[in-house]
Write a protein that holds these residues in place. Structure first.
Motif, PDB file in Angstrom:
ATOM      1  N   ALA A  26       5.620 -23.890   4.243  1.00 44.25           N
ATOM      2  CA  ALA A  26       4.181 -23.914   5.536  1.00 44.25           C
ATOM      3  C   ALA A  26       3.515 -25.126   5.215  1.00 44.25           C
ATOM      4  CB  ALA A  26       3.766 -23.197   5.899  1.00 44.25           C
ATOM      5  N   VAL A  27       3.843 -26.359   6.199  1.00 43.42           N
ATOM      6  CA  VAL A  27       3.287 -27.693   5.549  1.00 43.42           C
ATOM      7  C   VAL A  27       2.528 -28.395   7.099  1.00 43.42           C
ATOM      8  CG1 VAL A  27       3.989 -30.046   4.964  1.00 43.42           C
ATOM      9  CG2 VAL A  27       4.728 -28.362   4.270  1.00 43.42           C
ATOM     10  N   LEU A  28       1.204 -29.472   6.389  1.00 43.88           N
ATOM     11  CA  LEU A  28       0.825 -29.923   7.321  1.00 43.88           C
ATOM     12  C   LEU A  28       0.913 -31.704   7.018  1.00 43.88           C
ATOM     13  CD1 LEU A  28      -0.827 -30.090  10.070  1.00 43.88           C
ATOM     14  CD2 LEU A  28      -3.164 -29.164   8.527  1.00 43.88           C
ATOM     15  N   ASP A  29       0.505 -32.348   7.876  1.00 42.97           N
ATOM     16  CA  ASP A  29       0.783 -33.504   7.739  1.00 42.97           C
ATOM     17  C   ASP A  29      -0.682 -33.974   8.710  1.00 42.97           C
ATOM     18  OD1 ASP A  29       0.793 -36.580   6.795  1.00 42.97           O
ATOM     19  OD2 ASP A  29       2.406 -36.623   7.940  1.00 42.97           O
ATOM     20  N   VAL A  30      -2.061 -34.283   7.541  1.00 45.33           N
ATOM     21  CA  VAL A  30      -3.101 -34.378   8.838  1.00 45.33           C
ATOM     22  C   VAL A  30      -2.997 -36.360   9.171  1.00 45.33           C
ATOM     23  CG1 VAL A  30      -5.828 -34.782   8.617  1.00 45.33           C
ATOM     24  CG2 VAL A  30      -4.443 -32.952   7.738  1.00 45.33           C
ATOM     25  N   GLN A  31      -3.282 -36.747  10.504  1.00 50.29           N
ATOM     26  CA  GLN A  31      -3.358 -38.233  10.507  1.00 50.29           C
ATOM     27  C   GLN A  31      -1.736 -38.946  10.175  1.00 50.29           C
ATOM     28  OE1 GLN A  31      -7.028 -39.413   9.364  1.00 50.29           O
ATOM     29  NE2 GLN A  31      -8.509 -38.021   9.101  1.00 50.29           N
ATOM     30  N   THR A  32      -1.086 -38.092  10.132  1.00 50.92           N
ATOM     31  CA  THR A  32       0.359 -38.729  10.331  1.00 50.92           C
ATOM     32  C   THR A  32       0.805 -39.898  11.102  1.00 50.92           C
ATOM     33  OG1 THR A  32       2.558 -37.900  10.701  1.00 50.92           O
ATOM     34  CG2 THR A  32       1.838 -37.531  12.908  1.00 50.92           C
ATOM     35  N   GLY A  33      -0.259 -40.627  11.949  1.00 55.87           N
ATOM     36  CA  GLY A  33       0.336 -41.909  12.320  1.00 55.87           C
ATOM     37  C   GLY A  33       1.278 -41.749  13.199  1.00 55.87           C
ATOM     38  N   GLY A  34       2.144 -42.771  13.471  1.00 58.90           N
ATOM     39  CA  GLY A  34       3.800 -42.814  14.328  1.00 58.90           C
ATOM     40  C   GLY A  34       4.637 -41.341  13.385  1.00 58.90           C
ATOM     41  N   GLY A  35       4.064 -40.945  12.423  1.00 63.55           N
ATOM     42  CA  GLY A  35       5.362 -39.895  12.052  1.00 63.55           C
ATOM     43  C   GLY A  35       6.107 -40.777  10.584  1.00 63.55           C
ATOM     44  N   GLU A  36       6.307 -41.926  10.565  1.00 68.21           N
ATOM     45  CA  GLU A  36       7.089 -41.916  10.163  1.00 68.21           C
ATOM     46  C   GLU A  36       7.537 -42.367   8.236  1.00 68.21           C
ATOM     47  OE1 GLU A  36       5.048 -45.525  12.772  1.00 68.21           O
ATOM     48  OE2 GLU A  36       4.570 -44.124  11.179  1.00 68.21           O
ATOM     49  N   VAL A  37       6.138 -41.351   7.786  1.00 60.34           N
ATOM     50  CA  VAL A  37       6.186 -41.346   6.103  1.00 60.34           C
ATOM     51  C   VAL A  37       7.057 -40.102   6.101  1.00 60.34           C
ATOM     52  CG1 VAL A  37       5.205 -40.707   4.019  1.00 60.34           C
ATOM     53  CG2 VAL A  37       4.241 -43.325   5.644  1.00 60.34           C
ATOM     54  N   LEU A  38       6.242 -38.827   7.172  1.00 58.70           N
ATOM     55  CA  LEU A  38       6.745 -37.566   7.043  1.00 58.70           C
ATOM     56  C   LEU A  38       7.819 -37.555   7.312  1.00 58.70           C
ATOM     57  CD1 LEU A  38       6.070 -34.814   6.887  1.00 58.70           C
ATOM     58  CD2 LEU A  38       5.545 -34.472   9.309  1.00 58.70           C
ATOM     59  N   ASP A  39       9.246 -38.013   8.326  1.00 63.33           N
ATOM     60  CA  ASP A  39       9.842 -38.209   8.854  1.00 63.33           C
ATOM     61  C   ASP A  39      10.691 -38.777   7.516  1.00 63.33           C
ATOM     62  OD1 ASP A  39      12.142 -38.717  11.162  1.00 63.33           O
ATOM     63  OD2 ASP A  39      12.243 -40.768  10.093  1.00 63.33           O
ATOM     64  N   PHE A  40      10.547 -39.686   6.556  1.00 60.10           N
ATOM     65  CA  PHE A  40      11.081 -40.047   5.687  1.00 60.10           C
ATOM     66  C   PHE A  40      11.799 -38.836   4.679  1.00 60.10           C
ATOM     67  CE2 PHE A  40      10.925 -41.654   1.052  1.00 60.10           C
ATOM     68  CZ  PHE A  40      12.170 -42.753   1.140  1.00 60.10           C
ATOM     69  N   ALA A  41      10.666 -38.231   4.337  1.00 59.70           N
ATOM     70  CA  ALA A  41      10.185 -37.423   3.028  1.00 59.70           C
ATOM     71  C   ALA A  41      10.945 -36.021   3.806  1.00 59.70           C
ATOM     72  CB  ALA A  41       8.630 -36.999   3.101  1.00 59.70           C
ATOM     73  N   LEU A  42      11.133 -35.835   5.285  1.00 62.48           N
ATOM     74  CA  LEU A  42      11.781 -34.967   5.474  1.00 62.48           C
ATOM     75  C   LEU A  42      13.820 -34.946   5.636  1.00 62.48           C
ATOM     76  CD1 LEU A  42       9.912 -33.616   8.403  1.00 62.48           C
ATOM     77  CD2 LEU A  42      10.190 -32.612   6.143  1.00 62.48           C
ATOM     78  N   ALA A  43      13.533 -36.711   5.937  1.00 59.38           N
ATOM     79  CA  ALA A  43      14.923 -36.871   5.631  1.00 59.38           C
ATOM     80  C   ALA A  43      15.856 -36.832   3.896  1.00 59.38           C
ATOM     81  CB  ALA A  43      15.382 -37.886   5.871  1.00 59.38           C
ATOM     82  N   ARG A  44      14.539 -37.243   3.592  1.00 56.06           N
ATOM     83  CA  ARG A  44      14.823 -36.929   1.613  1.00 56.06           C
ATOM     84  C   ARG A  44      14.922 -35.771   1.291  1.00 56.06           C
ATOM     85  NH1 ARG A  44      13.130 -37.741  -3.652  1.00 56.06           N
ATOM     86  NH2 ARG A  44      14.414 -39.141  -4.294  1.00 56.06           N
ATOM     87  N   VAL A  45      14.654 -35.096   2.049  1.00 57.46           N
ATOM     88  CA  VAL A  45      14.851 -33.573   1.463  1.00 57.46           C
ATOM     89  C   VAL A  45      16.129 -33.010   2.529  1.00 57.46           C
ATOM     90  CG1 VAL A  45      14.278 -30.834   1.800  1.00 57.46           C
ATOM     91  CG2 VAL A  45      12.225 -32.513   1.299  1.00 57.46           C
ATOM     92  N   ALA A  46      16.267 -33.233   3.390  1.00 59.69           N
ATOM     93  CA  ALA A  46      17.561 -32.440   4.191  1.00 59.69           C
ATOM     94  C   ALA A  46      19.010 -33.713   3.331  1.00 59.69           C
ATOM     95  CB  ALA A  46      17.855 -33.120   5.707  1.00 59.69           C
ATOM     96  N   ASP A  47      18.501 -34.963   2.872  1.00 59.40           N
ATOM     97  CA  ASP A  47      19.647 -35.362   2.016  1.00 59.40           C
ATOM     98  C   ASP A  47      19.586 -34.955   0.965  1.00 59.40           C
ATOM     99  OD1 ASP A  47      20.260 -37.318   3.686  1.00 59.40           O
ATOM    100  OD2 ASP A  47      19.140 -38.730   2.880  1.00 59.40           O
ATOM    101  N   THR A  48      19.141 -34.331   0.316  1.00 58.64           N
ATOM    102  CA  THR A  48      19.441 -33.680  -0.660  1.00 58.64           C
ATOM    103  C   THR A  48      19.479 -32.360  -0.999  1.00 58.64           C
ATOM    104  OG1 THR A  48      16.460 -34.981  -1.681  1.00 58.64           O
ATOM    105  CG2 THR A  48      17.793 -32.721  -3.357  1.00 58.64           C
ATOM    106  N   VAL A  49      19.284 -31.710  -0.312  1.00 61.40           N
ATOM    107  CA  VAL A  49      20.311 -30.444   0.005  1.00 61.40           C
ATOM    108  C   VAL A  49      21.845 -30.519  -0.086  1.00 61.40           C
ATOM    109  CG1 VAL A  49      19.989 -28.495   1.262  1.00 61.40           C
ATOM    110  CG2 VAL A  49      17.946 -28.835   0.889  1.00 61.40           C
TER     111      VAL A  49
END
Length: 277
Positions: free
Chosen positions: A58-81
């Motif tokens: 369970a993850v919380l991203d505080v003050q995400t802005g436009g979500g770009e950094v979280l989106d990049f990180a989640l995409a990288r997890v998906a690609d790694t999987v």
């Protein structure tokens, strides 16, 4: 910011008009390509975040802005999987990922970007308590929060959970700040000092397990890039407008034309803290 100088300088008036018209929502800095550069911290925050996301439930991203950094990180997890064999100890996307953001244009942008990844975006003002139950998350992340609310971070973390963030440090880009505002008092220059943040985290009951700081070179190659930067990062020169600072901007334009890029330095620190079991 990108690494190539703009080969087509334009007039002072054109640069001001361009810098004043570019949309500022989100934390996508691709517009600065050819206009400004910024060295990156050696620890590679977004990649390091993705590694932790792959081990969290369970993850919380505080003050995400436009979500770009979280989106990049989640995409990288998906690609790694996707790239692992079934027998490998592969990471997995978190079962629950939530992001908070306080600025309405960014809330809309983050929602559009992160919804396809199953991330819920919650509108929450920066200074408000986090609208989540005690111990709701085993990982809290944040890139460049305005200020970390240590008591709230500690409250929503599960025992054994981790806060992993990249913070803006003291006197960041102060060459530019003090160009427009003049010399700043010591209490302003020392704000966001990592030692103060360590003390705040420890007072909230967190154990600091990693704290690293770096000072990084920035270059602004034209005054339009300065205008856009100050409109985007609004706390640097509060109340900044082209009209209010036109004389300083003109002088800065002439200085860049004759002397080359305006050089400043950003400060960043990597912060990792753990809530005791």
């Amino acid at each position: 910011m990108a690494e190539h100088r703009n080969p087509h300088p334009t007039t002072f008036e054109d640069l001001l008009a361009e810098g004043a018209s570019v949309p500022t929502e989100g934390w996508d800095f691709s517009w600065f390509e050819g206009r400004a550069t910024e060295a990156r911290p050696s620890w590679g925050y977004a990649v390091s975040m993705s590694e932790r996301l792959g081990r969290a439930d369970a993850v919380l991203d505080v003050q995400t802005g436009g979500g770009e950094v979280l989106d990049f990180a989640l995409a990288r997890v998906a690609d790694t999987v996707a790239g692992r064999a079934d027998t490998d100890p592969a990471p997995k996307p978190p079962l629950l990922t939530i992001a908070t953001e306080g600025w309405p244009p960014n809330v809309a942008k983050a929602t559009a970007l992160l919804r396809p990844r199953g991330v819920g975006v919650v509108a929450a003002a920066e200074d408000d308590p986090l609208p989540f139950a005690d111990g709701a998350f085993d990982l809290v992340v944040s890139r460049h929060p305005v200020r970390p609310h240590w008591d709230e971070i500690a409250r929503v973390l599960r025992p054994g959970g981790t806060y992993f963030a990249q913070h803006v440090g003291p006197r960041s880009v102060f060459e530019l700040v003090e160009y427009f505002l003049g010399s700043q008092p010591d209490e302003v220059r020392s704000a966001r000092h990592p030692d103060r943040e360590r003390a705040g985290a420890e007072a909230a009951g967190l154990e600091v397990v990693d704290l690293r700081a770096e000072r990084l070179r920035m270059e602004f190659h034209d005054v339009g890039a300065v205008v856009h930067f100050l409109r985007k990062v609004v706390w640097m020169v509060p109340g900044f407008t082209v009209e209010a600072y036109e004389p300083q901007l003109r002088e800065l334009h002439e200085r860049i034309q004759t002397e080359g890029p305006f050089v400043a330095h950003s400060t960043r620190h990597l912060f990792e803290a753990r809530k005791p079991d």
